[in-house]
Design a protein around this motif. Structure first.
Motif, short mmCIF file in Angstrom:
data_model
loop_
_atom_site.label_atom_id
_atom_site.label_comp_id
_atom_site.label_asym_id
_atom_site.label_seq_id
_atom_site.Cartn_x
_atom_site.Cartn_y
_atom_site.Cartn_z
N LYS A 126 70.67 37.37 26.68
CA LYS A 126 70.54 38.98 26.82
C LYS A 126 71.63 39.76 26.36
N PRO A 127 72.85 39.44 26.17
CA PRO A 127 73.86 40.13 25.58
C PRO A 127 73.47 40.51 24.10
N PHE A 128 72.85 39.36 23.29
CA PHE A 128 72.46 39.78 22.06
C PHE A 128 71.20 40.75 21.84
N ARG A 129 70.31 40.43 23.02
CA ARG A 129 69.20 41.31 22.89
C ARG A 129 69.52 42.88 23.32
N GLN A 130 70.61 43.18 23.99
CA GLN A 130 71.08 44.30 24.26
C GLN A 130 71.82 44.99 23.02
N ARG A 131 72.32 44.11 22.26
CA ARG A 131 72.99 44.76 21.08
C ARG A 131 71.83 45.05 20.26
N ALA A 132 70.87 44.43 20.08
CA ALA A 132 69.67 44.60 19.22
C ALA A 132 68.84 45.91 19.53
N MET A 133 68.90 46.12 20.87
CA MET A 133 68.17 47.24 21.74
C MET A 133 68.93 48.62 21.18
N GLU A 134 70.51 48.44 21.21
CA GLU A 134 71.17 49.48 20.99
C GLU A 134 71.07 49.84 19.55
N ALA A 135 70.97 48.85 18.69
CA ALA A 135 70.36 49.26 16.92
C ALA A 135 69.37 49.64 17.08
N LEU A 136 68.54 49.38 17.71
CA LEU A 136 66.96 50.24 17.52
C LEU A 136 67.21 51.73 18.21
N GLN A 137 68.07 51.86 19.03
CA GLN A 137 68.26 53.30 19.69
C GLN A 137 69.00 54.05 18.28
N GLN A 138 69.81 53.41 17.86
CA GLN A 138 70.59 54.13 16.46
C GLN A 138 69.36 54.81 15.68
N VAL A 139 68.32 54.02 15.41
CA VAL A 139 67.51 54.31 14.52
C VAL A 139 66.26 54.92 15.12
N GLY A 140 66.38 55.32 16.56
CA GLY A 140 65.03 56.02 17.21
C GLY A 140 64.07 55.25 17.33
N MET A 141 64.13 53.92 17.43
CA MET A 141 63.10 53.07 17.46
C MET A 141 62.81 52.32 18.86
N GLU A 142 63.65 52.54 20.01
CA GLU A 142 63.77 51.76 21.20
C GLU A 142 62.45 51.82 21.68
#
Length: 268
Positions: A126-142
């Motif tokens: 889960k912590p790694f998935r959260q980091r991946a989701m935050e990166a998607l948010q950075q590029v507007g793809m969440e």
């Protein structure tokens, strides 16, 4: 080709440089692609790699990352060989080089950028998935996290691969034509991210084709036509004279370099 860690660089190749290239030559089947490249990347700057088709821009990135073997030369990242600095280097390949039919969603692709920390063949917690989701948010793809990558548009796919590089939190980013075939909104999003990375003291080298936006987007430029034509601050290097040198005479240069490589070959 990995040079030993003991390779000594002189003052012309400082260890503070994010990427130092010393006398690098790459050839395919004895045909020169890039020849005798000597270059130091400026830390904390955005640099465009510019040149005509077939000039060796993508090969330059692939060779420094050990994806393509070098005929000669040494490469160091922050004063050390690439295999010792992989975690500090993020790479965004050309979109055309990716198998978009591979059955993974956008979140899975971004999480691949964390595999050196997660470990191969281990579950993404889960912590790694959260980091991946935050990166998607950075590029507007969440909102597209669960979407299969084959179902995304070209611009959306490019944003996902940019997020995969961002999640590494690297110090140097190498990007191969990130603006190719994307819409205006994605192009603006990418340049905003690049500017944000620069504000954090990070460095990016970007293969770029649109000559009209080089001055607007980049601090430095590297002009390449098999050989390094010029490199330095954009306002100094990106001149009409240097562009003529870069985009003219490619066939003559190819013949010249090929002749030199033939002369350098040992007799059998």
């Amino acid at each position: 080709m990995n040079e030993p860690a003991s390779v000594a660089y002189d003052v012309d190749h400082p260890s503070s440089s994010p990427l130092s290239i010393h006398d690098m030559t790459v050839a395919y089947h004895r045909k020169p692609v890039i020849w005798d490249i000597d270059y130091n990347a400026e830390p904390g700057e955005l640099t465009a790699i510019v040149g005509p088709n077939g000039a060796g821009k993508s090969t330059l990135l692939a060779s420094v990352l050990d994806l393509v073997p070098r005929v000669s030369g040494h490469v160091q990242f922050f004063g050390k060989p690439y295999h010792q600095q992989r975690s500090r280097v993020g790479y965004v390949p050309q979109r055309e080089s990716v198998d978009w039919d591979f059955p993974v969603n956008a979140l899975d692709v971004v999480a691949m950028g964390l595999y050196r920390q997660i470990g191969w063949c281990r579950r993404v917690t889960k912590p790694f998935r959260q980091r991946a989701m935050e990166a998607l948010q950075q590029v507007g793809m969440e909102a597209y996290a669960r979407r299969q990558i084959s179902q995304l548009s070209g611009g959306q796919q490019q944003r996902v691969f940019l997020a995969r590089a961002l999640v590494q939190d690297a110090d140097l980013y190498l990007m191969d034509e990130p603006f190719a075939g994307v819409d205006a909104a994605t192009e603006r999003a990418i340049i905003d991210i690049l500017h944000h990375l620069r504000s954090q003291g990070k460095t990016a080298l970007v293969v770029h084709h649109d000559l009209q936006t080089v001055r607007e987007y980049f601090d430095h430029v590297l002009l390449l036509n098999m050989r390094l034509v010029a490199a330095g601050p954009t306002h100094e290097v990106f001149t009409d004279e240097n562009l003529r040198k870069t985009y003219g005479g490619k066939l003559a240069l190819l013949d010249q370099v090929g002749h030199q490589m033939t002369l350098a070959e040992p007799e059998s």
